[in-house]
Design a protein around this motif. Sequence first.
Motif, short mmCIF file in Angstrom:
data_model
loop_
_atom_site.label_atom_id
_atom_site.label_comp_id
_atom_site.label_asym_id
_atom_site.label_seq_id
_atom_site.Cartn_x
_atom_site.Cartn_y
_atom_site.Cartn_z
N LEU A 37 3.56 5.03 3.92
CA LEU A 37 3.90 4.70 5.30
C LEU A 37 2.75 3.94 5.94
O LEU A 37 1.59 4.28 5.73
N GLY A 38 3.09 2.94 6.71
CA GLY A 38 2.04 2.21 7.41
C GLY A 38 2.61 1.00 8.09
O GLY A 38 3.72 0.56 7.78
N GLU A 39 1.85 0.44 9.04
CA GLU A 39 2.29 -0.75 9.74
C GLU A 39 2.20 -1.95 8.82
O GLU A 39 1.58 -1.88 7.75
N ASN A 40 2.79 -3.05 9.27
CA ASN A 40 2.65 -4.27 8.48
C ASN A 40 1.17 -4.62 8.35
O ASN A 40 0.42 -4.51 9.30
N GLY A 41 0.79 -5.01 7.15
CA GLY A 41 -0.60 -5.39 6.95
C GLY A 41 -1.52 -4.21 6.74
O GLY A 41 -2.74 -4.35 6.75
N ALA A 42 -0.95 -3.01 6.53
CA ALA A 42 -1.80 -1.84 6.32
C ALA A 42 -2.30 -1.77 4.88
O ALA A 42 -3.19 -0.97 4.58
N GLY A 43 -1.72 -2.56 3.99
CA GLY A 43 -2.17 -2.58 2.61
C GLY A 43 -1.24 -1.85 1.66
O GLY A 43 -1.59 -1.64 0.50
N LYS A 44 -0.06 -1.48 2.14
CA LYS A 44 0.89 -0.73 1.30
C LYS A 44 1.37 -1.55 0.11
O LYS A 44 1.32 -1.10 -1.03
N SER A 45 1.84 -2.76 0.42
CA SER A 45 2.37 -3.58 -0.65
C SER A 45 1.29 -3.96 -1.64
O SER A 45 1.52 -4.01 -2.84
N MET A 211 -1.03 4.93 5.45
CA MET A 211 -2.09 3.93 5.31
C MET A 211 -2.29 3.19 6.62
O MET A 211 -1.34 2.96 7.37
N ARG A 212 -3.53 2.86 6.87
CA ARG A 212 -3.85 2.04 8.05
C ARG A 212 -5.07 1.19 7.70
O ARG A 212 -6.03 1.69 7.12
N SER A 213 -5.00 -0.07 8.00
CA SER A 213 -6.05 -1.07 7.70
C SER A 213 -6.67 -0.86 6.32
O SER A 213 -7.88 -0.78 6.18
N GLY A 214 -5.83 -0.75 5.33
CA GLY A 214 -6.31 -0.72 3.95
C GLY A 214 -6.86 0.61 3.50
O GLY A 214 -7.34 0.72 2.37
N GLU A 215 -6.80 1.63 4.36
CA GLU A 215 -7.33 2.93 3.96
C GLU A 215 -6.27 4.01 4.10
O GLU A 215 -5.32 3.87 4.87
N ILE A 216 -6.49 5.10 3.37
CA ILE A 216 -5.55 6.21 3.49
C ILE A 216 -5.95 7.11 4.65
O ILE A 216 -7.11 7.50 4.78
N HIS A 217 -4.99 7.34 5.53
CA HIS A 217 -5.29 8.16 6.70
C HIS A 217 -4.50 9.44 6.73
O HIS A 217 -4.34 10.06 7.77
N GLY A 218 -3.93 9.80 5.59
CA GLY A 218 -3.19 11.06 5.57
C GLY A 218 -2.42 11.18 4.28
O GLY A 218 -1.87 10.20 3.78
N ASP A 219 -2.44 12.38 3.71
CA ASP A 219 -1.68 12.66 2.49
C ASP A 219 -1.03 14.00 2.75
O ASP A 219 -1.66 15.04 2.63
N LEU A 220 0.24 13.96 3.20
CA LEU A 220 0.85 15.18 3.72
C LEU A 220 2.15 15.51 2.99
O LEU A 220 2.85 14.63 2.53
N LYS A 221 2.44 16.80 2.94
CA LYS A 221 3.75 17.23 2.45
C LYS A 221 4.74 17.04 3.59
O LYS A 221 4.44 17.34 4.75
N CYS A 222 5.91 16.57 3.26
CA CYS A 222 6.90 16.27 4.29
C CYS A 222 7.20 17.51 5.13
O CYS A 222 7.35 17.44 6.35
N ALA A 223 7.26 18.65 4.46
CA ALA A 223 7.63 19.88 5.16
C ALA A 223 6.58 20.28 6.20
O ALA A 223 6.89 20.97 7.16
N ASP A 224 5.32 19.83 5.99
CA ASP A 224 4.24 20.29 6.87
C ASP A 224 4.00 19.38 8.07
O ASP A 224 3.04 19.57 8.81
N THR A 225 4.80 18.33 8.21
CA THR A 225 4.47 17.38 9.26
C THR A 225 5.70 17.02 10.07
O THR A 225 6.81 17.50 9.81
N ASP A 226 5.50 16.21 11.08
CA ASP A 226 6.64 15.72 11.87
C ASP A 226 6.38 14.28 12.30
O ASP A 226 5.30 13.75 12.09
N GLU A 227 7.38 13.69 12.94
CA GLU A 227 7.28 12.28 13.29
C GLU A 227 6.09 12.00 14.20
O GLU A 227 5.44 10.97 14.10
N ILE A 228 5.83 12.94 15.11
CA ILE A 228 4.77 12.67 16.09
C ILE A 228 3.42 12.56 15.39
O ILE A 228 2.65 11.63 15.63
#
Lengths: 507, 354
Positions: A37-45, A211-228
Amino acid sequence: MNKPFFELKNITKYFSKVIANNNVSFSINKGEVLALLGENGAGKSTIMKILYGLYEADSGDIFMEGVKQKINSPKDAMSLGITMIQQHFSLVPAHTVTENIILGNVKGRIDWKAYENEIGELANKYGFEIDPKALVKDLPVGLQQKVEILKALHLKTKLLIMDEPTAVLTPQEAENLMEFVREFTSSGNSVIFITHKLKEVMEVADRIIVMRSGEIHGDLKCADTDEIELSRLMIGRDINPPARIEADSEADSSEIRLQIDGISVVENDNISRLNNVSFNIRRGEIFGIAGVSGNGQQDICEVIIGALTPSSGKILLDGEDITNSSIREIIEKGIGYVPADRHRDGMIMDMTLAENMMLKDSFGEKWLKNKFIDNNKLKNYTNSIIKEYEVKAPGAEANAKGLSGGNQQKVIVAREVNNGSKLIIFNQPTRGLDLGAINHVHKTIFKERAKGKSILLISTELSEIFGLSDRIAVIYKGMIQGIYNRSELTTEKIGLLMAGYTDDKEV
Amino acid sequence: MNEKLRDLIITDFLAIVLGLTVSALILLFLDKNPVESFGILFSSIISDKYTFAEIFVKATPLIFTALAFAFAFKANLFNIGAQGQFYIGSLIAVSSSLFLQGKMPSGIALVIVFLLTVIGGGIWGSFIGFAKAKFKANEFLVSMMSTYVALAIMNYLLRTVLIETKAEYPQTNPLDTSMWLPTFIPGTRLHIGFLIAVIVAIAVWILLYKTTLGYRIRVVGRNSEAARLAGISSKRLYIIAFLISGSLAAMAGFTEVNGVQHMLLQGFNPDIGSAGIGIAILANANPIGIIFASILFGALKVGGTIMGQMSGIPSSIIELMQGFVMVFVILSYFVRSQLEIRREKRKLRKVVEE
């Protein structure tokens, strides 16, 4: 099963001057759906293209089940069981489904019947309604994607990477795709989703990498997080707003300059690019439109400047109907436009800066002396712009392509500020620029507002939207989610609006 | 700007020298002394006024066809059909001259013939632009094929309505001397068509670089999407560019018919269209450069004729020479762009470091 299926360790990738991936590490297990997950240009692709062998990492390693692998080409990746479906499909439109699927994996005489049967069975197994003999060009986009998936299945793929797979799909098709993903992974295969859509992520992913600006900013289990939480991670809290200059006069007291009234743009295949968009911009006001890119921002710009004819709705400039005016008439009425893609839309790279300066005035008398182009006047003016905007360029006679992106942008901004005597549209004005250039563009925007001009600012950078705008609209899938005064919005709220959630209900 | 010009001159000069050197090697294979052969070549060109003037006679139509290619090229269009536009121009020039001769003072008649030729060539050319604008036809193919149509029209007319009174050969009656373009150096064939060509080349330069129409043509050629967003319609400009390009090529028909052949015959100047493309590239599509490049090719043509007269050297040697020069000229184009990129970078770095 304690070793992860695939693991990326400390991957770093530079593109000329930009760092696309900085020390990125993560892993994917068997039978898992991972969302990137990340904005355009975050480095995902970029990171996925490295895994798929399309790019070579500058440093870092890739492991498969604990064994170090060297992936130099998609062929290497495929032999390890990795397939990536690009955002833009790589199919041959004039060929049949079968021909496309076996492309590159057959030798000698081809037993068409056998292949067609095999592909037909494969399609049946996953419930795809595809005729193996159909031509790809005759298939709708949703089915073309299924052909891509069949291609991967035919290769006995164990890890399927999909880049923005739902961008081209209708909601039903997207739902089908999610079902397929669940079925595919239930038999021990893995899927990586590249996306910026929060809803999808919550629906299908087991684990989420933000991902944000080419770096990983979170590695979460889906069950442990929410949209916010996800939207906060994706957008980042380190918002650094530009020094704000308040308007001299109260914006609401002044007259309306641009009025957009119920504009819709519907394409032939009835996908609506803009859906009943209405807003107005007052004199001396900066009106910001926030949103994840590709949600209709470009269409709004093109409708206003006359490059795209709306299917319905009206546009008024100072009370005058300009809905069906040509691009040339709009320019003459005093609307300036700084396009998002300056290489394609804003500049002639092979021409000099001076020549670029008169791009929008080639029909007027402004640069003429006795009917001929007054090169001296143009050159002097350009040189004064170079000084005023601190453009780093050898001079007015320098070719535009020799300049850095920030300096090219300054030239375009200068030209459009001059053209737009009433309204200036800034579409992603600071994308890809360095800090100095960003500051300069922001200062210019404030300066022009102080002159009473109206500004339409379209940006995916929330800090920019928050820092500059007097009022903010949020766009999602061609619809305005709401218009707010700057003080009414928080990062969390805007993040949700951008992801398609409105105030009280889900759309 | 000056540096660009300097690069152009140096690389072109080297290309020509290299082309001639390789041609000289070919002469060695024929057991001829290349130094001696070139010596005879140069001395006979310089010593003889008629031969020297012939260079400019040969250069005249090449200037026009090269301008035709270069002009369309500025709009990023490929006009491969200059040969056909030249035939159309020749047909109009010869038929209107035959019709008008003796009916009015020759000066007025020549002006009318010139204008008709320009208009006719322009209309012929604008069809190609129209096909491109209206149907998105590939102008490269359409213009190339239009040459064969023009050739067929010419052959048909030369065997029917335009055929000479004797009706023996597929050629027209000779023009009355009143319809000849006047020569301006006695004892040579050099006619005022050359001066017209030089003036037209300068006019094309002014049109491209000093008027807004030329500016728009160049903008569309470099980036049609940015042009569209600046309110410039590329479709209209495609038609205009081909109209002008076609009329430029047709002018060659006027100068060749009224200035050199004084009649029209089958298989007339069959290679000036393709030579024009090479010349335009040699001159980097610069109208002024085209004047000089055409003179060079005129000299090669004249030199070929002389060499062919020397014993033991096949006259086709000149096509080899032209070919080699062309190859090196095209290579020089890439060398130049490399030089320019490096220079731009250097300049920029200097500015940034300050």
